[in-house]
Enzyme design. Sequence first.
Site, PDB file in Angstrom:
ATOM      1  N   ASP A 130      36.236  37.942  40.284  1.00  0.00           N
ATOM      2  CA  ASP A 130      36.613  39.067  40.861  1.00  0.00           C
ATOM      3  C   ASP A 130      36.993  39.182  42.480  1.00  0.00           C
ATOM      4  O   ASP A 130      36.783  39.945  42.919  1.00  0.00           O
ATOM      5  CB  ASP A 130      35.675  40.340  40.569  1.00  0.00           C
ATOM      6  CG  ASP A 130      35.589  40.600  39.061  1.00  0.00           C
ATOM      7  OD1 ASP A 130      36.531  40.487  38.270  1.00  0.00           O
ATOM      8  OD2 ASP A 130      34.430  40.951  38.755  1.00  0.00           O
ATOM      9  N   LYS A 150      41.841  37.466  43.046  1.00  0.00           N
ATOM     10  CA  LYS A 150      43.051  36.450  42.581  1.00  0.00           C
ATOM     11  C   LYS A 150      43.989  37.272  42.139  1.00  0.00           C
ATOM     12  O   LYS A 150      45.393  36.549  42.464  1.00  0.00           O
ATOM     13  CB  LYS A 150      42.170  35.544  41.560  1.00  0.00           C
ATOM     14  CG  LYS A 150      41.000  34.609  41.712  1.00  0.00           C
ATOM     15  CD  LYS A 150      40.411  34.004  40.691  1.00  0.00           C
ATOM     16  CE  LYS A 150      39.876  34.881  39.572  1.00  0.00           C
ATOM     17  NZ  LYS A 150      38.781  35.647  40.023  1.00  0.00           N
ATOM     18  N   HIS A 168      42.491  40.802  36.114  1.00  0.00           N
ATOM     19  CA  HIS A 168      43.116  40.561  37.515  1.00  0.00           C
ATOM     20  C   HIS A 168      43.981  41.764  37.770  1.00  0.00           C
ATOM     21  O   HIS A 168      45.061  42.114  36.978  1.00  0.00           O
ATOM     22  CB  HIS A 168      44.042  39.250  37.292  1.00  0.00           C
ATOM     23  CG  HIS A 168      43.342  38.029  37.232  1.00  0.00           C
ATOM     24  ND1 HIS A 168      43.828  36.745  36.979  1.00  0.00           N
ATOM     25  CD2 HIS A 168      41.936  37.878  37.206  1.00  0.00           C
ATOM     26  CE1 HIS A 168      42.816  35.954  36.788  1.00  0.00           C
ATOM     27  NE2 HIS A 168      41.515  36.464  36.911  1.00  0.00           N
TER      28      HIS A 168
HETATM   29  P1  GDP Z   1      40.308  39.331  40.356  1.00  0.00           P
HETATM   30  O1  GDP Z   1      39.492  39.147  38.933  1.00  0.00           O
HETATM   31  O2  GDP Z   1      39.994  38.053  41.086  1.00  0.00           O
HETATM   32  O3  GDP Z   1      41.882  39.155  40.114  1.00  0.00           O
HETATM   33  O4  GDP Z   1      39.689  40.557  40.875  1.00  0.00           O
HETATM   34  P2  GDP Z   1      39.705  42.102  40.377  1.00  0.00           P
HETATM   35  O5  GDP Z   1      41.021  42.259  39.981  1.00  0.00           O
HETATM   36  O6  GDP Z   1      38.824  41.861  39.195  1.00  0.00           O
HETATM   37  O7  GDP Z   1      38.962  42.781  41.586  1.00  0.00           O
HETATM   38  C1  GDP Z   1      39.276  42.779  43.130  1.00  0.00           C
HETATM   39  C2  GDP Z   1      39.363  44.071  43.267  1.00  0.00           C
HETATM   40  O8  GDP Z   1      39.562  44.151  44.545  1.00  0.00           O
HETATM   41  C3  GDP Z   1      40.642  44.983  42.591  1.00  0.00           C
HETATM   42  O9  GDP Z   1      40.540  46.162  42.386  1.00  0.00           O
HETATM   43  C4  GDP Z   1      41.633  44.874  43.621  1.00  0.00           C
HETATM   44  O10 GDP Z   1      42.681  45.884  43.605  1.00  0.00           O
HETATM   45  C5  GDP Z   1      41.077  44.943  44.924  1.00  0.00           C
HETATM   46  N1  GDP Z   1      41.531  44.358  45.985  1.00  0.00           N
HETATM   47  C6  GDP Z   1      41.963  43.039  46.155  1.00  0.00           C
HETATM   48  N2  GDP Z   1      42.407  42.753  47.317  1.00  0.00           N
HETATM   49  C7  GDP Z   1      41.592  43.616  48.234  1.00  0.00           C
HETATM   50  C8  GDP Z   1      41.450  43.826  49.517  1.00  0.00           C
HETATM   51  O11 GDP Z   1      41.789  43.000  50.447  1.00  0.00           O
HETATM   52  N3  GDP Z   1      40.885  44.926  50.168  1.00  0.00           N
HETATM   53  C9  GDP Z   1      40.525  46.043  49.156  1.00  0.00           C
HETATM   54  N4  GDP Z   1      39.831  47.145  49.573  1.00  0.00           N
HETATM   55  N5  GDP Z   1      40.329  45.809  47.865  1.00  0.00           N
HETATM   56  C10 GDP Z   1      41.168  44.662  47.254  1.00  0.00           C
HETATM   57  P1  IMO Z   2      37.991  37.411  36.761  1.00  0.00           P
HETATM   58  O1  IMO Z   2      38.963  36.283  36.333  1.00  0.00           O
HETATM   59  C1  IMO Z   2      33.636  38.230  36.901  1.00  0.00           C
HETATM   60  C2  IMO Z   2      31.161  36.919  33.832  1.00  0.00           C
HETATM   61  C3  IMO Z   2      30.594  37.610  32.679  1.00  0.00           C
HETATM   62  C4  IMO Z   2      29.403  37.072  32.543  1.00  0.00           C
HETATM   63  C5  IMO Z   2      29.605  35.431  32.463  1.00  0.00           C
HETATM   64  C6  IMO Z   2      30.086  35.196  30.930  1.00  0.00           C
HETATM   65  O2  IMO Z   2      38.390  38.940  36.719  1.00  0.00           O
HETATM   66  O3  IMO Z   2      37.325  36.985  37.849  1.00  0.00           O
HETATM   67  P2  IMO Z   2      32.020  35.646  29.246  1.00  0.00           P
HETATM   68  O4  IMO Z   2      32.646  36.925  28.882  1.00  0.00           O
HETATM   69  O5  IMO Z   2      32.930  34.495  29.900  1.00  0.00           O
HETATM   70  O6  IMO Z   2      31.089  34.772  28.133  1.00  0.00           O
HETATM   71  O7  IMO Z   2      30.900  35.926  30.308  1.00  0.00           O
HETATM   72  O8  IMO Z   2      30.752  35.294  33.213  1.00  0.00           O
HETATM   73  N1  IMO Z   2      32.609  36.843  33.904  1.00  0.00           N
HETATM   74  C7  IMO Z   2      33.250  37.219  34.768  1.00  0.00           C
HETATM   75  N2  IMO Z   2      32.751  37.864  36.134  1.00  0.00           N
HETATM   76  N3  IMO Z   2      34.888  38.011  36.726  1.00  0.00           N
HETATM   77  C8  IMO Z   2      35.429  37.505  35.640  1.00  0.00           C
HETATM   78  O9  IMO Z   2      36.760  37.082  35.498  1.00  0.00           O
HETATM   79  C9  IMO Z   2      34.687  37.150  34.642  1.00  0.00           C
HETATM   80  N4  IMO Z   2      34.605  36.607  33.359  1.00  0.00           N
HETATM   81  C10 IMO Z   2      33.655  36.295  32.951  1.00  0.00           C
HETATM   82  O10 IMO Z   2      30.201  39.153  33.308  1.00  0.00           O
HETATM   83  O11 IMO Z   2      28.174  37.070  33.628  1.00  0.00           O
HETATM   84 MG    MG Z   3      38.475  40.448  37.762  1.00  0.00          MG
END
Ligand code: GDP
Ligand code: IMO
Ligand code: MG
Length: 421
Positions: free
Chosen positions: A12, A15, A40
């Site tokens: 999270d 990316k 994502h």
């Molecule tokens: P990923 O799994 O790595 O793609 O990340 P996620 O989408 O799960 O979580 C990242 C969150 O942060 C999302 O809600 C994005 O919209 C938000 N986000 C990404 N970059 C920024 C930033 O620079 N600032 C803020 N405030 N939010 C961001």
């Molecule tokens: P993105 O791509 C954050 C965590 C789960 C759990 C552990 C194992 O959005 O960054 P699983 O379902 O893979 O068996 O879970 O990994 N987890 C993540 N945490 N971002 C993710 O993906 C995750 N994918 C799995 O919360 O702790």
């Molecule tokens: Mg994520």
Amino acid sequence: MVDVILGLQWGDEGKGKIVDYFAPRYDIIARFQGGPNAGHTLYVDDKKIVLHQIPSGIFHETTTNLIGNGVVLDPITLKRECESVAGFGVDFRKNLFISQRTHLILPTHRALDKASELSKGNEKIGSTLKGIGPAYMDKTGRNGLRVGDLLDKNFTTQYIRLRLKHQRLLDGLNFQEDISSWEEEFFEALEFMRQFKIVNGEYFINDWIGRGKSVLAEGAQGSMLDVDFGTFPFVTSSNTISAGVCTGLGIAPQKIRDVIGVSKAYCTRVGAGPFPTELLDKTGEELRKTGNEFGATTGRPRRCGWIDLVALKFACMINGVTKIVMTKADVLDAFIELKVCTAYLVDGQTTVEVPFQMTRVKLEPVLKSFPGWSSDTTSLKNYHNLPEHMTKYIQFISDFLAVNIAYISNGPARDQLIVNL
Ligand code: GDP
Ligand code: IMO
Ligand code: MG
């Protein structure tokens, strides 16, 4: 030539936004591991969309998107995602390709994930319950079904055989839930999948590379969730690090050029497991509120804490990170004081290494304090206009890691990215 974007923390990191930003510079965006456990987030025309399995290049018309062999794919989630991107006018039939070697997540894999977590009681991992672990177990256990098997006339027989095997395991775990509706949806989704371009992923991608085209490999999860190098057993079931790109797509290591690591300006984790810099106080609550730290896949509140440079340096080492993107720097705008972790105290001994064992020892972070910058940075476009306390914070981290922080993300939108090359 292949560049990689991957997470350096516990997932999270942002990316999705970063891949979407870089996508126009590449011919192919490819997912190489993970599956629907990923969430994502992207903003397209101010509308939020969360992708789970489709690569984050899908909103760029000229970009080809590949789901690689290293992914475990849930047809049900894929169908739903395709329908949702189609709502944005995306013709996924044209530019989404799937490797025939990609393993399928069956409804019984999801049931097994749930049953396994339930059986662990207090020791549960906090899995997203998407069937990831059981599907990878069937891959390494040499039982799994692959996307290419869909084209085999014996597919249903193979499916029934595996389902029976799973049923015996579920009975052993005393799992009672009726999964027949999941199964119905699964078979509908398999029919839906027949319209995709199912390819020999390794030839497909190497042909493109051979013709001078560029590939961006999109990581899921984060380095500290890697099955070998993460905080085992609180990890996911795949190699999330750059080495996973080779096995997850079928490309040679010397084809990889840049490894772009994404890290938040602080740190979060969702699910159970060690988190040395976690803040269980008001400051942690403040980070969660300001950063809107709730899981994109499960909606669970994310645990929050200060940036952990010990874990980040380890992640830079095992990935060969060449550039860092620091995301969510704007979330720290209003904090009076910031802290960064520069070492761990493990059972009273100082170390700058990530220890083998993090749960059965007493582990405390050694923290260094920094003054906050107390100003709104969300509309800034130029590195030289950033507040001085902010550049000092960024420079300290960059020096500690010995890697340039080449981009600073100061908001969720595509254009909120400051270049510092
Ligand atoms: P990923 O799994 O790595 O793609 O990340 P996620 O989408 O799960 O979580 C990242 C969150 O942060 C999302 O809600 C994005 O919209 C938000 N986000 C990404 N970059 C920024 C930033 O620079 N600032 C803020 N405030 N939010 C961001
Ligand atoms: P993105 O791509 C954050 C965590 C789960 C759990 C552990 C194992 O959005 O960054 P699983 O379902 O893979 O068996 O879970 O990994 N987890 C993540 N945490 N971002 C993710 O993906 C995750 N994918 C799995 O919360 O702790
Ligand atoms: Mg994520």
